[in-house]
Design an enzyme around this catalytic site. Structure first.
Site, PDB file in Angstrom:
ATOM      1  N   LEU A 113       0.834  -1.216   0.000  1.00  0.00           N
ATOM      2  CA  LEU A 113       0.000   0.000   0.000  1.00  0.00           C
ATOM      3  C   LEU A 113       0.858   1.251   0.000  1.00  0.00           C
ATOM      4  CD1 LEU A 113      -2.679  -1.093   2.627  1.00  0.00           C
ATOM      5  CD2 LEU A 113      -3.040  -0.827   0.174  1.00  0.00           C
ATOM      6  N   LYS A 115       5.011   3.013   1.368  1.00  0.00           N
ATOM      7  CA  LYS A 115       6.292   2.875   2.039  1.00  0.00           C
ATOM      8  C   LYS A 115       6.567   4.149   2.808  1.00  0.00           C
ATOM      9  CE  LYS A 115      11.112   2.056   0.732  1.00  0.00           C
ATOM     10  NZ  LYS A 115      11.691   3.286   1.279  1.00  0.00           N
ATOM     11  N   PHE A 186      -7.565  -0.673   7.679  1.00  0.00           N
ATOM     12  CA  PHE A 186      -7.274  -0.376   6.276  1.00  0.00           C
ATOM     13  C   PHE A 186      -8.050   0.875   5.853  1.00  0.00           C
ATOM     14  CE2 PHE A 186      -8.734  -1.283   1.773  1.00  0.00           C
ATOM     15  CZ  PHE A 186      -7.588  -0.760   1.191  1.00  0.00           C
ATOM     16  N   ALA A 187      -7.321   1.859   5.391  1.00  0.00           N
ATOM     17  CA  ALA A 187      -7.968   3.098   4.924  1.00  0.00           C
ATOM     18  C   ALA A 187      -8.162   2.984   3.410  1.00  0.00           C
ATOM     19  CB  ALA A 187      -7.110   4.302   5.291  1.00  0.00           C
ATOM     20  N   ASP A 230       1.642  16.542  14.872  1.00  0.00           N
ATOM     21  CA  ASP A 230       2.150  16.392  13.505  1.00  0.00           C
ATOM     22  C   ASP A 230       0.997  16.310  12.513  1.00  0.00           C
ATOM     23  OD1 ASP A 230       4.184  16.218  11.628  1.00  0.00           O
ATOM     24  OD2 ASP A 230       4.404  14.054  11.804  1.00  0.00           O
ATOM     25  N   ASP A 248      -0.425   8.139  12.120  1.00  0.00           N
ATOM     26  CA  ASP A 248       0.908   8.604  12.441  1.00  0.00           C
ATOM     27  C   ASP A 248       0.996   9.285  13.792  1.00  0.00           C
ATOM     28  OD1 ASP A 248       3.498   8.646  11.352  1.00  0.00           O
ATOM     29  OD2 ASP A 248       2.567   9.022   9.414  1.00  0.00           O
TER      30      ASP A 248
HETATM   31  P1  ATP Z   1       6.599   8.217   7.713  1.00  0.00           P
HETATM   32  O1  ATP Z   1       7.652   7.161   7.762  1.00  0.00           O
HETATM   33  O2  ATP Z   1       7.149   9.563   7.576  1.00  0.00           O
HETATM   34  O3  ATP Z   1       5.573   8.070   8.761  1.00  0.00           O
HETATM   35  P2  ATP Z   1       4.474   7.469   6.016  1.00  0.00           P
HETATM   36  O4  ATP Z   1       3.458   7.983   6.921  1.00  0.00           O
HETATM   37  O5  ATP Z   1       4.271   7.714   4.558  1.00  0.00           O
HETATM   38  O6  ATP Z   1       5.893   7.992   6.319  1.00  0.00           O
HETATM   39  P3  ATP Z   1       3.692   4.807   6.707  1.00  0.00           P
HETATM   40  O7  ATP Z   1       2.818   5.173   7.821  1.00  0.00           O
HETATM   41  O8  ATP Z   1       4.602   3.654   6.895  1.00  0.00           O
HETATM   42  O9  ATP Z   1       4.665   5.918   6.286  1.00  0.00           O
HETATM   43  O10 ATP Z   1       2.798   4.540   5.441  1.00  0.00           O
HETATM   44  C1  ATP Z   1       3.299   4.441   4.154  1.00  0.00           C
HETATM   45  C2  ATP Z   1       2.183   4.635   3.169  1.00  0.00           C
HETATM   46  O11 ATP Z   1       1.353   3.473   3.174  1.00  0.00           O
HETATM   47  C3  ATP Z   1       1.245   5.772   3.494  1.00  0.00           C
HETATM   48  O12 ATP Z   1       1.715   6.946   2.964  1.00  0.00           O
HETATM   49  C4  ATP Z   1      -0.058   5.298   2.850  1.00  0.00           C
HETATM   50  O13 ATP Z   1      -0.070   5.583   1.475  1.00  0.00           O
HETATM   51  C5  ATP Z   1       0.015   3.809   3.028  1.00  0.00           C
HETATM   52  N1  ATP Z   1      -0.710   3.388   4.229  1.00  0.00           N
HETATM   53  C6  ATP Z   1      -0.219   3.385   5.483  1.00  0.00           C
HETATM   54  N2  ATP Z   1      -1.114   2.945   6.359  1.00  0.00           N
HETATM   55  C7  ATP Z   1      -2.221   2.634   5.636  1.00  0.00           C
HETATM   56  C8  ATP Z   1      -3.526   2.133   5.990  1.00  0.00           C
HETATM   57  N3  ATP Z   1      -3.830   1.858   7.248  1.00  0.00           N
HETATM   58  N4  ATP Z   1      -4.423   1.953   5.004  1.00  0.00           N
HETATM   59  C9  ATP Z   1      -4.096   2.261   3.714  1.00  0.00           C
HETATM   60  N5  ATP Z   1      -2.900   2.739   3.335  1.00  0.00           N
HETATM   61  C10 ATP Z   1      -1.958   2.925   4.277  1.00  0.00           C
HETATM   62 MG    MG Z   2       3.473   9.151   8.105  1.00  0.00          MG
END
Ligand code: ATP
Ligand code: MG
Length: 360
Positions: A113, A115, A186-187, A230, A248
């Site tokens: 989804l 990174k 899951f969003a 944040d 986050d």
């Molecule tokens: P950071 O490391 O700065 O927090 P981030 O927020 O982009 O970066 P993650 O929280 O690991 O990192 O999420 C990475 C990406 O995965 C998100 O930007 C989003 O697109 C997707 N994602 C994360 N969580 C979900 C979720 N619960 N449902 C759907 N997509 C998600």
């Molecule tokens: Mg993030």
């Protein structure tokens, strides 16, 4: 149809315990996968059709059974018990005779989804219940190198205790020797940020409804003494119905009822002002070089384009006030004419429609 295809994909996708989903998802996520929106939308229906309350409860039960053990095992030292956890422990844990341990083999791993800096996130399905969730994989070595174990521990601790429709749920977590896995809600519609970039800016009614949801979520968080710190479009995900899900919690903090609580809470209100501006204008209010941004904020040097309505302008100006004491409160935001106009009235109208339908 898209739902069926993906479901079929899940049928022959399996990950054995100990397999590295990062390896499995390599081809899907070579570059920083900020392009996961189409994926998320195409599978969006799935969460809605498959996730009955009972499957969710099933996973939740397992997750809750696992909470205490995982918390003490995954990240030492063990996290502090909160009141809510303690009651969960006494309520749920003792009723279950043979607690199941969460482990990777329980999940079928789907598409990547996205990174983040420290982890990858995969679509996943809990095998026994069919529950769809997002599995975030963090490598312990990377967390250690980045010196953020503490931050992750706090993120887990805080987020797993939050239950609000506009706050992304963390159902549970587990770990193996190398990785930590977070079972997230899951969003279905992915990042709000992407929607904003695509639409350039949101129409006022949409922006107001998002801000109202943000306000409700922040009110809930502040009541629980959680300050997010944040708030920005990148940290807001969207559910299948286009509802906002704050995620986050890595920079968030828990504050006891101390005096500086007030000032800390006010940080989220400043961010809410920036967000309102960004939603309506398509870019941040003080955007400039870092030094200039700083100067412009200090001088209150902000121009609001003329296409922004007077009501919205008024709200932005009341939120982006340097002195925290003069910044308006969350309750005042909820009562602000711009919010009332676009949200309360819309709510009443939809209520009237459904009443009308009911009376037929
Ligand atoms: P950071 O490391 O700065 O927090 P981030 O927020 O982009 O970066 P993650 O929280 O690991 O990192 O999420 C990475 C990406 O995965 C998100 O930007 C989003 O697109 C997707 N994602 C994360 N969580 C979900 C979720 N619960 N449902 C759907 N997509 C998600
Ligand atoms: Mg993030």
């Amino acid at each position: 149809m898209a739902t069926k295809t993906l479901e079929a994909r899940f049928e022959h996708l399996s990950v054995n315990d100990g397999n590295d989903p990062v390896q499995g998802g390599k081809s899907l996520s070579k570059q920083k996968d900020k392009g996961s929106l189409s994926t998320a939308v195409s599978i969006a229906g799935m969460g809605a059709t498959n996730q009955t309350a009972s499957t969710r409860n099933h996973l939740l039960k397992i997750a809750l059974q696992n909470t205490n053990e995982a918390r003490t095992n995954a990240l030492s030292p063990p996290a502090k018990e909160t009141e809510e956890n303690a009651s969960q422990a006494s309520g749920v844990l003792y009723e279950q005779p043979a607690p199941k341990k969460l482990h990777l083999g329980m999940f079928e791993i789907g598409k990547a989804l996205g990174k983040g800096k420290f982890g990858r996130v995969y679509l996943a399905k809990e095998r026994s219940s069919g529950f769809i969730c997002a599995l975030k994989v963090l490598h312990k070595s990377e967390l250690q190198q980045g010196g953020i174990q503490k931050q992750v521990r706090r993120e887990i601790e805080i987020q797993s205790n939050l239950r609000h429709p506009n706050v992304l749920r963390l159902f549970g977590h587990f770990h193996d020797s190398k990785r930590i896995f977070l079972i997230l809600e899951f969003a279905g519609k992915g990042e709000l940020y992407k929607h904003l970039r695509k639409e350039h800016r949101f129409p006022e009614w949409k922006a107001a409804q998002y801000i109202a949801q943000m306000t409700a979520a922040l009110k809930y968080l502040h009541k629980k003494h959680v300050i997010h710190r944040d708030i920005k479009p990148e940290n807001i995900l969207m559910g299948i119905h286009g509802e906002i899900k704050i995620s986050d919690f890595g920079w968030s903090m828990l504050k006891s009822g101390s005096q500086d609580n007030f000032y800390n809470e006010k940080v989220d209100l400043w961010s809410l002002g920036v967000l309102t501006y960004e939603f309506l204008v398509g870019e941040a209010p003080f955007e400039d070089t870092p030094v200039m941004t700083h100067r412009r904020i200090a001088r209150g040097d902000m121009t609001i384009p003329s296409f922004v309505s007077p009501e919205a302008r008024d709200l932005i100006k009341k939120l982006l006030v340097l002195d925290p004491e003069k910044r308006i409160s969350l309750v005042e935001v909820q009562q602000h004419p711009w919010i009332v106009k676009h949200c309360i009235k819309a709510e009443k109208a939809s209520q009237r429609v459904s009443n009308l339908k009911d009376s037929k």
